[in-house]
Design a protein around this motif. Structure first.
Motif, PDB file in Angstrom:
ATOM      1  N   GLU A  20       0.838  -1.195   0.000  1.00  0.00           N
ATOM      2  CA  GLU A  20       0.000   0.000   0.000  1.00  0.00           C
ATOM      3  C   GLU A  20       0.870   1.240   0.000  1.00  0.00           C
ATOM      4  OE1 GLU A  20      -3.194  -0.015   2.960  1.00  0.00           O
ATOM      5  OE2 GLU A  20      -2.718  -2.128   3.333  1.00  0.00           O
ATOM      6  N   ALA A  21       0.358   2.285  -0.627  1.00  0.00           N
ATOM      7  CA  ALA A  21       1.059   3.560  -0.635  1.00  0.00           C
ATOM      8  C   ALA A  21       0.899   4.244   0.711  1.00  0.00           C
ATOM      9  CB  ALA A  21       0.496   4.452  -1.736  1.00  0.00           C
ATOM     10  N   LEU A  22       1.954   4.891   1.146  1.00  0.00           N
ATOM     11  CA  LEU A  22       1.921   5.699   2.360  1.00  0.00           C
ATOM     12  C   LEU A  22       1.487   7.097   1.935  1.00  0.00           C
ATOM     13  CD1 LEU A  22       2.675   5.606   5.385  1.00  0.00           C
ATOM     14  CD2 LEU A  22       4.964   6.304   4.720  1.00  0.00           C
ATOM     15  N   PRO A  23       0.301   7.545   2.340  1.00  0.00           N
ATOM     16  CA  PRO A  23      -0.220   8.826   1.857  1.00  0.00           C
ATOM     17  C   PRO A  23       0.772   9.981   2.026  1.00  0.00           C
ATOM     18  CG  PRO A  23      -1.899   7.664   3.107  1.00  0.00           C
ATOM     19  CD  PRO A  23      -0.604   6.908   3.296  1.00  0.00           C
ATOM     20  N   GLY A  24       1.032  10.685   0.913  1.00  0.00           N
ATOM     21  CA  GLY A  24       1.922  11.828   0.927  1.00  0.00           C
ATOM     22  C   GLY A  24       3.394  11.491   0.774  1.00  0.00           C
ATOM     23  N   TYR A  25       3.716  10.197   0.636  1.00  0.00           N
ATOM     24  CA  TYR A  25       5.109   9.757   0.531  1.00  0.00           C
ATOM     25  C   TYR A  25       5.233   8.717  -0.576  1.00  0.00           C
ATOM     26  CZ  TYR A  25       5.619  12.203   4.907  1.00  0.00           C
ATOM     27  OH  TYR A  25       5.619  13.183   5.869  1.00  0.00           O
ATOM     28  N   LYS A  26       6.475   8.390  -0.932  1.00  0.00           N
ATOM     29  CA  LYS A  26       6.732   7.359  -1.935  1.00  0.00           C
ATOM     30  C   LYS A  26       6.933   5.986  -1.298  1.00  0.00           C
ATOM     31  CE  LYS A  26       9.037  10.748  -4.850  1.00  0.00           C
ATOM     32  NZ  LYS A  26      10.360  11.175  -5.322  1.00  0.00           N
ATOM     33  N   THR A  27       7.152   5.958   0.012  1.00  0.00           N
ATOM     34  CA  THR A  27       7.336   4.698   0.733  1.00  0.00           C
ATOM     35  C   THR A  27       6.071   3.863   0.645  1.00  0.00           C
ATOM     36  OG1 THR A  27       8.985   5.606   2.230  1.00  0.00           O
ATOM     37  CG2 THR A  27       7.741   3.708   3.037  1.00  0.00           C
ATOM     38  N   LEU A  28       6.258   2.552   0.445  1.00  0.00           N
ATOM     39  CA  LEU A  28       5.149   1.599   0.419  1.00  0.00           C
ATOM     40  C   LEU A  28       5.233   0.722   1.652  1.00  0.00           C
ATOM     41  CD1 LEU A  28       5.500   0.440  -3.306  1.00  0.00           C
ATOM     42  CD2 LEU A  28       3.983   2.223  -2.391  1.00  0.00           C
ATOM     43  N   PHE A  29       4.081   0.185   2.079  1.00  0.00           N
ATOM     44  CA  PHE A  29       4.088  -0.712   3.223  1.00  0.00           C
ATOM     45  C   PHE A  29       3.127  -1.867   3.029  1.00  0.00           C
ATOM     46  CE2 PHE A  29       0.477   1.915   4.288  1.00  0.00           C
ATOM     47  CZ  PHE A  29      -0.381   1.083   5.001  1.00  0.00           C
ATOM     48  N   GLU A  30       3.411  -2.938   3.757  1.00  0.00           N
ATOM     49  CA  GLU A  30       2.546  -4.112   3.780  1.00  0.00           C
ATOM     50  C   GLU A  30       2.485  -4.602   5.215  1.00  0.00           C
ATOM     51  OE1 GLU A  30       2.584  -8.737   2.205  1.00  0.00           O
ATOM     52  OE2 GLU A  30       4.010  -7.318   1.374  1.00  0.00           O
ATOM     53  N   VAL A  31       1.285  -4.822   5.725  1.00  0.00           N
ATOM     54  CA  VAL A  31       1.132  -5.389   7.062  1.00  0.00           C
ATOM     55  C   VAL A  31       1.328  -6.895   6.946  1.00  0.00           C
ATOM     56  CG1 VAL A  31      -0.422  -5.743   9.016  1.00  0.00           C
ATOM     57  CG2 VAL A  31      -0.431  -3.549   7.802  1.00  0.00           C
ATOM     58  N   ILE A  32       2.371  -7.396   7.617  1.00  0.00           N
ATOM     59  CA  ILE A  32       2.684  -8.820   7.607  1.00  0.00           C
ATOM     60  C   ILE A  32       1.902  -9.537   8.705  1.00  0.00           C
ATOM     61  CG2 ILE A  32       4.551 -10.525   7.860  1.00  0.00           C
ATOM     62  CD1 ILE A  32       4.826  -8.707   5.377  1.00  0.00           C
ATOM     63  N   LYS A  33       1.790  -8.867   9.859  1.00  0.00           N
ATOM     64  CA  LYS A  33       1.066  -9.426  11.007  1.00  0.00           C
ATOM     65  C   LYS A  33       0.376  -8.278  11.728  1.00  0.00           C
ATOM     66  CE  LYS A  33       1.885 -11.476  15.506  1.00  0.00           C
ATOM     67  NZ  LYS A  33       2.915 -11.526  16.535  1.00  0.00           N
ATOM     68  N   ALA A  34      -0.917  -8.430  11.975  1.00  0.00           N
ATOM     69  CA  ALA A  34      -1.665  -7.404  12.693  1.00  0.00           C
ATOM     70  C   ALA A  34      -1.216  -7.356  14.146  1.00  0.00           C
ATOM     71  CB  ALA A  34      -3.167  -7.687  12.619  1.00  0.00           C
ATOM     72  N   GLY A  35      -1.264  -6.167  14.712  1.00  0.00           N
ATOM     73  CA  GLY A  35      -0.905  -5.996  16.120  1.00  0.00           C
ATOM     74  C   GLY A  35      -2.108  -6.195  17.025  1.00  0.00           C
ATOM     75  N   GLY A  36      -1.843  -6.082  18.324  1.00  0.00           N
ATOM     76  CA  GLY A  36      -2.902  -6.216  19.309  1.00  0.00           C
ATOM     77  C   GLY A  36      -3.213  -4.874  19.939  1.00  0.00           C
ATOM     78  N   GLY A  37      -4.393  -4.755  20.446  1.00  0.00           N
ATOM     79  CA  GLY A  37      -4.774  -3.514  21.112  1.00  0.00           C
ATOM     80  C   GLY A  37      -5.173  -2.428  20.141  1.00  0.00           C
TER      81      GLY A  37
END
Length: 138
Positions: A20-37
């Motif tokens: 996924e695109a990071l809004p306002g930036y060129k960096t992309l990210f992917e959630v590998i494992k969801a966090g808690g809380g």
């Protein structure tokens, strides 16, 4: 419908998911494992993470907090204590969450690179980040 089902199947059974695109930036990210809380990293939080970084072009690992003799890394989020792609790419994460970040050179170490770590000029970076703790913004 079929392409959506294939993406869901690939994601659930070890295939690659789209970053996924990071809004306002060129960096992309992917959630590998969801966090808690429900607590998410915000600007000014003191955050401790495990991180492994590789040079995108070569796949060479240049740093990992999980290597022998290393320890988790702590920084203040969103205040430019780390490279831009990491700083912005970790905002919104929660404890236990693991993300992969794909950081272009201009949001990493740029035209100078980081030769001491083997990061070339204009080298892209990939990080896997796991949030260990979030200390609330004061």
């Amino acid at each position: 419908r079929r392409s959506a089902a294939i993406l869901i199947f690939a994601t659930c059974y070890g295939g690659a998911a789209a970053m996924e695109a990071l809004p306002g930036y060129k960096t992309l990210f992917e959630v590998i494992k969801a966090g808690g809380g429900t607590r998410k990293i915000i600007v000014g939080d003191r955050v401790t993470v495990h991180a492994t970084g590789t040079v995108k072009e070569t796949g060479k690992k240049f740093w990992s907090t999980k290597d022998p003799g290393q320890k988790a890394f702590t920084y203040n989020a969103g205040v430019a204590q780390v490279i831009t792609g990491w700083d912005q790419g970790c905002l919104g994460m929660s404890v236990g969450e693991v993300r992969k970040l794909d950081i272009p050179a201009d949001e990493g170490y740029g035209a100078s690179g980081f030769p001491a770590w083997g990061i070339p000029a204009n080298g892209g970076l990939q990080f896997e980040i796991e949030v260990v703790s979030i200390d609330l913004k004061k």
